[in-house]
Design an enzyme around this catalytic site. Structure first.
Site, PDB file in Angstrom:
ATOM      1  N   GLU A 189      -2.607  -3.835   4.852  1.00 37.49           N
ATOM      2  CA  GLU A 189      -1.481  -3.346   5.633  1.00 37.49           C
ATOM      3  C   GLU A 189      -1.907  -3.250   7.094  1.00 37.49           C
ATOM      4  OE1 GLU A 189      -0.148   0.717   5.444  1.00 37.49           O
ATOM      5  OE2 GLU A 189      -2.090   1.415   4.691  1.00 37.49           O
ATOM      6  N   LEU A 249      -1.941  -1.279  10.396  1.00 38.64           N
ATOM      7  CA  LEU A 249      -1.792   0.114  10.823  1.00 38.64           C
ATOM      8  C   LEU A 249      -1.492   0.177  12.320  1.00 38.64           C
ATOM      9  CD1 LEU A 249      -4.806   1.667   8.896  1.00 38.64           C
ATOM     10  CD2 LEU A 249      -2.382   1.802   8.296  1.00 38.64           C
ATOM     11  N   ASP A 304     -20.516   0.954  10.061  1.00 40.60           N
ATOM     12  CA  ASP A 304     -20.382   0.188  11.301  1.00 40.60           C
ATOM     13  C   ASP A 304     -19.392   0.920  12.203  1.00 40.60           C
ATOM     14  OD1 ASP A 304     -20.753  -1.824  13.164  1.00 40.60           O
ATOM     15  OD2 ASP A 304     -19.368  -3.232  12.220  1.00 40.60           O
TER      16      ASP A 304
END
Length: 268
Positions: free
Chosen positions: A80, A82, A178
């Protein structure tokens, strides 16, 4: 239609109305898709899309925001999209809360269920019960043969002294792995998502050190996250060294200064 978009459409079973390349993908291809059913999605390649999907699910399970996985196969991940409209004045404090929520999740040891990679740089995640050994073997000594000999000898000296520098058994927190500003999406005063993870369980200070590698969160982050552990400032350059070494391997000798700076800050 772009090959990546076509593959995403096949996985989703929905036609793609529009596909646009996204900036910022040094190690993977990334496309923003507008689907015929009105949804907006992101399609990306990566070293191991099914593993990245598991990492995103682990992040979401803590209550920290992460994109939902819409489809995945061995070579492609569809997520999705965002909101990412930029940081408002409350975003730093929200990031502190989000990262604290992530780190509240713990594992039984140090490592992850599978190895991973940053492009051609392997990330070994085999489980260990000894944190200094994990960090020395899986994050520092693993660069043998990939660095100039004088530089690696300094890394080797530091790895040999980790028992006097790192806690033997810190709480095994779920790490993003990360965590730099480019992997934090914001919309106003809220963090809308943590993306591009390289998760494993380890000392929470690893993520905090990474956050300050290319910038530094302000005091609102620390107030919301919680106080530093004693000795954190001495450990930070040891934890920054790993991403510095990864950047050196990926992008060349232009990162020697960053690696040397971490080693000097660690007194090696």
């Amino acid at each position: 239609m772009n090959v990546l978009a076509r593959r995403a459409a096949d996985l989703l079973g929905v036609s793609v109305a529009e596909a646009r390349p996204m900036a910022g993908g040094d190690l993977s291809q990334c496309m923003r898709l507008r689907l015929e059913d009105g949804r907006v999605a992101v399609a990306k390649t990566g070293p191991a899309p099914p593993e990245e999907a598991r990492m995103l699910a682990a992040i979401a399970a803590t209550g920290a925001p992460a994109p939902a996985v819409l489809a995945v196969d061995a070579t492609l991940l569809v997520l999705e999209a965002l909101p990412d409209t930029g940081a408002g004045p409350g975003a730093e404090a929200d990031l502190g809360r989000v990262v604290a929520r992530l780190h509240a999740a713990t594992g039984e040891g140090y490592g992850w269920h599978a190895d991973y990679a940053f492009g051609p740089v392997a990330i070994a995640n085999a489980w260990a019960d000894d944190w200094p050994a994990f960090w020395g073997e899986r994050r520092l000594l693993c660069h043998a043969g990939h660095l100039p000999a004088p530089l690696f000898r300094r890394v080797e000296r530091l790895a040999g002294d980790l028992r006097s520098r790192l806690p033997e058994r810190p709480r095994a927190a779920l790490l993003h792995g990360d965590l730099w500003s480019g992997n934090v999406l914001t919309a106003g005063d809220r963090v809308s998502g943590l993306i591009d993870p390289a998760c494993y369980y380890g000392h929470a200070e690893v993520d905090l050190a990474m956050l300050s590698l290319f910038g530094r969160p302000g005091p609102a982050f620390r107030i919301a996250y919680g106080p530093s552990e004693p000795g954190a400032s001495e450990r930070a350059p040891i934890y920054k060294l790993w991403p510095a070494l990864v950047h050196r391997r990926l992008f060349g000798a232009g990162y020697d200064g960053m690696v040397e700076g971490c080693l000097e800050a660690a007194g090696v």
